[in-house]
Design an enzyme around this catalytic site. Structure first.
Site, PDB file in Angstrom:
ATOM      1  N   ASP A 179       4.335   3.705   7.221  1.00  0.00           N
ATOM      2  CA  ASP A 179       3.745   2.938   6.125  1.00  0.00           C
ATOM      3  C   ASP A 179       2.999   1.751   6.702  1.00  0.00           C
ATOM      4  O   ASP A 179       2.915   1.601   7.931  1.00  0.00           O
ATOM      5  CB  ASP A 179       4.819   2.510   5.104  1.00  0.00           C
ATOM      6  CG  ASP A 179       4.278   2.532   3.683  1.00  0.00           C
ATOM      7  OD1 ASP A 179       3.268   1.841   3.436  1.00  0.00           O
ATOM      8  OD2 ASP A 179       4.835   3.239   2.826  1.00  0.00           O
ATOM      9  N   HIS A 253      -1.751   3.441   2.803  1.00  0.00           N
ATOM     10  CA  HIS A 253      -0.468   3.000   3.364  1.00  0.00           C
ATOM     11  C   HIS A 253      -0.470   3.176   4.888  1.00  0.00           C
ATOM     12  O   HIS A 253       0.538   3.562   5.467  1.00  0.00           O
ATOM     13  CB  HIS A 253       0.703   3.801   2.765  1.00  0.00           C
ATOM     14  CG  HIS A 253       1.084   3.356   1.383  1.00  0.00           C
ATOM     15  ND1 HIS A 253       1.953   2.314   1.139  1.00  0.00           N
ATOM     16  CD2 HIS A 253       0.707   3.816   0.162  1.00  0.00           C
ATOM     17  CE1 HIS A 253       2.104   2.154  -0.177  1.00  0.00           C
ATOM     18  NE2 HIS A 253       1.360   3.050  -0.793  1.00  0.00           N
ATOM     19  N   GLU A 318      -1.308   5.512  -4.051  1.00  0.00           N
ATOM     20  CA  GLU A 318      -1.810   4.131  -4.032  1.00  0.00           C
ATOM     21  C   GLU A 318      -2.872   3.888  -2.951  1.00  0.00           C
ATOM     22  O   GLU A 318      -2.788   2.920  -2.207  1.00  0.00           O
ATOM     23  CB  GLU A 318      -0.637   3.159  -3.811  1.00  0.00           C
ATOM     24  CG  GLU A 318       0.435   3.270  -4.874  1.00  0.00           C
ATOM     25  CD  GLU A 318       1.620   2.358  -4.604  1.00  0.00           C
ATOM     26  OE1 GLU A 318       2.002   1.626  -5.527  1.00  0.00           O
ATOM     27  OE2 GLU A 318       2.185   2.376  -3.496  1.00  0.00           O
ATOM     28  N   TRP A 458      13.530   3.012  -1.161  1.00  0.00           N
ATOM     29  CA  TRP A 458      12.522   2.168  -0.499  1.00  0.00           C
ATOM     30  C   TRP A 458      13.241   0.931   0.025  1.00  0.00           C
ATOM     31  O   TRP A 458      14.071   0.352  -0.671  1.00  0.00           O
ATOM     32  CB  TRP A 458      11.427   1.785  -1.499  1.00  0.00           C
ATOM     33  CG  TRP A 458      10.727   2.969  -2.078  1.00  0.00           C
ATOM     34  CD1 TRP A 458      10.957   3.546  -3.292  1.00  0.00           C
ATOM     35  CD2 TRP A 458       9.699   3.753  -1.455  1.00  0.00           C
ATOM     36  NE1 TRP A 458      10.133   4.625  -3.461  1.00  0.00           N
ATOM     37  CE2 TRP A 458       9.350   4.773  -2.356  1.00  0.00           C
ATOM     38  CE3 TRP A 458       9.041   3.679  -0.229  1.00  0.00           C
ATOM     39  CZ2 TRP A 458       8.376   5.731  -2.063  1.00  0.00           C
ATOM     40  CZ3 TRP A 458       8.068   4.626   0.063  1.00  0.00           C
ATOM     41  CH2 TRP A 458       7.736   5.629  -0.854  1.00  0.00           C
ATOM     42  N   GLU A 460      12.141  -2.217   1.200  1.00  0.00           N
ATOM     43  CA  GLU A 460      11.577  -3.573   1.289  1.00  0.00           C
ATOM     44  C   GLU A 460      12.651  -4.651   1.207  1.00  0.00           C
ATOM     45  O   GLU A 460      12.649  -5.608   1.975  1.00  0.00           O
ATOM     46  CB  GLU A 460      10.586  -3.826   0.143  1.00  0.00           C
ATOM     47  CG  GLU A 460       9.255  -3.148   0.285  1.00  0.00           C
ATOM     48  CD  GLU A 460       9.189  -1.813  -0.425  1.00  0.00           C
ATOM     49  OE1 GLU A 460      10.247  -1.150  -0.561  1.00  0.00           O
ATOM     50  OE2 GLU A 460       8.090  -1.416  -0.834  1.00  0.00           O
TER      51      GLU A 460
HETATM   52  C1  ACM Z   1       5.400   5.206  -4.370  1.00  0.00           C
HETATM   53  O1  ACM Z   1       6.398   4.657  -4.830  1.00  0.00           O
HETATM   54  N1  ACM Z   1       4.318   4.501  -4.079  1.00  0.00           N
HETATM   55  C2  ACM Z   1       5.367   6.633  -4.135  1.00  0.00           C
END
Ligand code: ACM
Ligand code: ZN
Length: 743
Positions: A179, A253, A318, A458, A460
């Protein structure tokens, strides 16, 4: 997991207590009595030696016992030829001994997990209830995703994650290796990907420092997996019947890759940095240069060599496309390929990668944005922006994995405790368990295209593995049961099984997420009757107390005992009290039956599919707090009041949380019209943009001389791009509104 000792004293039929098993098997026939054995005398045999090794490792961690391998076994795992046992399924029979039969190793593995949950150990005595179980999975894809880019996790931690998956009969590990914030996979041909791309200057994610989750923000941070590490992890997963789906994000990304190899970025697009915050950087591969595709094919070739599974995940979400529009190479490509806009250029990009993967007998899977511009039939889609992408993909004949961010993103916290790591936005255990995983909007003859479900982690706001564990448990039980069991059981049964299982997690040194005392207030508006039905939902069985006038509830307040109808403005507050008499969270919702309640409106610029405010009346549904979100563009809506209506007050409400890329409007204008053609301005606000890190609601109430009008227009200007002082300067800003109130 440890199972509490079950006193199954007699054979019960319909009213029998459910065994403490998660995921619950397809068919369970409880028999009377239980098998009691002395730990020194239990012997075990298996047609696959790994099963004994794994089970003993688990029993030793949970109970401090191991079973002795012997040919004359009491517990027997047998591989058999039996067409009546489905793929990954098994049969388990506990009588005077224990027999587990399957046609494949995976079935034995899952039979062992069920046995592990069935047996309890008390001193020298192992007890197993007598039972016959026939079991097999509902979905072929039972997934967990893990983001190791935003924060890096060691080989040992990744293996631990795989152990947790295997315990829960999950079989697909979606490994988010790449990413903007770091490239984590060694690629021999491009060593700078990990020499440079795996390291950022700071730990980053400053919000974590404020929460006390990271110690420091000034050290170089990163890490990566060598190809040797990866082969070891792939083999480890495979032994546990887990296929790894690696994700190589493209075309967006990709800042970490492009800092290492800027030649694959559009010329003159400026400098990139390895991203240190949440959000999306401008890093996108140049779609015009042939060399970009050579690079990606080389990377994918090494990736395919490491990961033998059918699917390769190529991201596709995105994608920031502005650099493409300003790049002569990309423009040339658009011309040559007949791509009319940047979305069609993305479609070209994805198609080209797909052809390459197909040529190597692999299938492409990507986030639901890959649907834009059309896809080859064999490509599969991961529906993350709600379920809409999944419905569209299934209808078009693509296989789909359902992973809608609410409730399947496990980076969202599962309770309201301010100390919980993770993104704001709650997905409780109950939300995950009760969510309809196959949308009924998919035509009956297309539903088989939903090949599975997956929860995404995720990272973060989860710098440490203990944060991952906190957010994984107990919700992983819910996704596991949704993925495996043929039917979803009563919430209270599932809740009870989870509660009985939690002590065993603590034995394994896992601190699971706290089950919330939160009360969710569900509002079902009835636009015709200017009323709303209210329902309160909680995870715990504790009594719910509530008020309607905005005062704090206490134990003398009204007790909730079922849905009720409201037809006057109200400010609802509801809570549960903990056993010690305190409360952790009071939920609230304001409901206003104003003149535009339930009136249809048109938005000039579409909202993002994932931020629909709760449906087509999101901005006029009478309740506050669920937002419509528009990226970069204004929220510009025209409400049709249905007939000439006297009004003298308009208020519009917005979120202002710049650190989440959400800004209040820089200008707000109200206009009214009798005929929908000629509009008169009745109010104007010009708040502009000020530098701040608040998280607040801003409102623009206006009173004016009463007018009789049919149409009301609200134009709220988006700041457009994040301003210079913002950490994501130049990135697209969001504008969020929850309601427009007309009186
Ligand atoms: C995502 O959460 N951008 C796949
Ligand atoms: Zn370009």
């Amino acid at each position: 997991m440890l199972t509490a000792i079950l006193a199954v004293s007699c054979s019960k039929k319909n009213d029998e207590v459910m065994l403490n098993l998660i995921p619950y098997p397809a068919e369970v026939h409880q028999q009377s009595g239980q098998l009691e054995l002395n730990t020194n005398k239990v012997s075990i045999a298996s047609d696959d030696a790994f099963i004994i090794e794994l089970l003993n490792k688990q029993l030793s961690a949970e109970h401090g016992v191991e079973l002795h391998a012997a040919n004359e076994a009491i517990i027997h795992f047998k591989l058999v030829q039996d067409a009546s046992i489905p793929s990954e399924g098994y049969r388990l029979k506990v009588d005077n001994d224990v027999l587990i039969e399957a046609t494949e190793k995976s079935g034995l593995l899952y039979g062992a997990q069920t046995l592990r949950q069935l047996l309890s150990v008390n001193g020298d005595i192992v007890t197993i209830p007598k039972v016959e179980i026939t079991d097999y999975p509902r979905f072929a894809w039972r997934g967990m995703h893990f983001d190791v880019s935003r924060h890096f996790f060691s080989v040992k931690e990744v293996k631990q994650f795989l152990d947790y998956m295997a315990m829960n009969k999950l079989n697909t590990f979606h490994w988010h290796l790449v990413d903007d914030q770091g490239w984590r996979l060694e690629i021999k041909k491009y060593p700078k990907l990990t020499e440079i791309g795996a390291w950022r200057e700071n730990v980053g994610f400053t919000a974590n420092q404020e929460k006390g989750l990271n110690k420091t923000n000034t050290e170089p941070y990163g890490g990566y997996y060598t190809q040797t590490d990866v082969r070891e992890i792939v083999a480890y997963a495979s032994e546990r019947n887990i296929t790894i789906v690696p994700e190589i994000e493209l075309p967006g990304h990709s800042a970490a890759a492009l800092v290492a190899y800027p030649e694959y970025y559009c010329n003159n697009a400026g400098e990139l940095e390895i991203w240190e915050q949440a959000g999306v950087s401008a890093g996108v591969y140049c779609a015009g240069k042939e060399s970009t595709f050579q690079f990606l094919e080389d990377v994918l070739t090494e990736t395919m060599d490491l990961f033998p599974g059918e699917f390769i995940h190529i991201g596709g979400d995105e994608t920031p496309k502005d650099t493409w529009l300003a790049c002569p190479d990309c423009r040339q490509r658009m011309k040559e390929e007949g791509a009319h806009d940047e979305h069609e250029l993305q479609s070209y990009f994805v198609h080209r990668i797909e052809k390459f993967l197909n040529k190597h007998n692999r299938r492409l899977i990507g986030w639901d944005e890959i649907l834009d511009g059309g896809l080859a039939q064999s490509a599969a889609v991961m529906s993350w922006r709600g379920v809409a992408g999944g419905i569209k993909a299934a209808e078009a004949g693509h296989d789909v994995v359902m992973t809608p961010m609410f409730p399947y993103y496990f980076n969202h916290t599962q309770n309201h405790l301010s100390s919980s790591p993770g993104h704001p936005g709650i997905s409780t255990l109950r939300d995950v368990y009760t969510f309809p995983s196959i949308p009924t909007d998919i035509s009956a003859d297309k539903r088989h295209h939903v090949i599975g479900v997956q929860a995404n982690m995720w990272s973060e706001y989860m710098p440490k593995f203990k944060h991952i564990e906190y957010n994984l448990f107990p919700r992983v039980f819910a996704i596991a049961e949704v993925a495996w069991s043929p039917e979803i059981k009563e919430w209270k049964d599932f809740y009870s099984r989870v509660n009985k299982t939690i002590p065993s997690l603590e034995k394994l040194g896992i601190k699971p997420g706290d089950i919330s005392y939160h009360v969710r207030i569900n509002v079902e508006p009835d636009y015709e009757n200017k009323s709303a039905s209210l329902e309160f939902v909680s995870e715990r069985p504790n009594t719910i107390f509530y008020t309607k006038d905005g005062s704090e509830p206490n134990k003398q307040s009204a007790v909730y005992n079922g849905a009720f109808v409201l037809n006057e403005d109200a400010h609802i507050k509801a809570c549960q009290f903990k056993e010690d008499g305190t409360t952790t969270f009071v939920s609230e919702k304001e409901i206003i039956f104003h003149k535009a309640f339930g009136r249809p409106y048109e938005l000039k610029y579409a909202h993002a599919p994932q931020y629909d405010g709760g449906g087509k009346f999101g901005l006029t549904n009478g309740f506050l707090g669920v937002e419509v979100g528009v990226e970069e563009k204004p929220i510009d809506l025209t409400i049709d009041m249905g007939e000439l209506t006297e009004i003298s007050h308009i208020n519009s409400r917005f979120k202002n949380a710049p650190m989440s890329w959400v800004f209040g409007p820089k200008k707000v204008r109200y206009e009214v019209s009798e005929d929908g053609t000629t509009y008169t301005q009745v109010a104007l606000f010009e708040p502009g943009v000020t530098k701040s890190d608040v998280n607040e609601i801003v409102q623009y109430p206006a009173e004016f001389t009463p007018v009789k009008v049919r149409y009301v227009r609200i134009i709220a200007e988006n700041v457009g791009l994040c301003p210079d002082w913002h950490p994501a300067a130049g990135g697209k800003a969001w504008l969020f509104s929850d309601e427009v109130i007309v009186k």
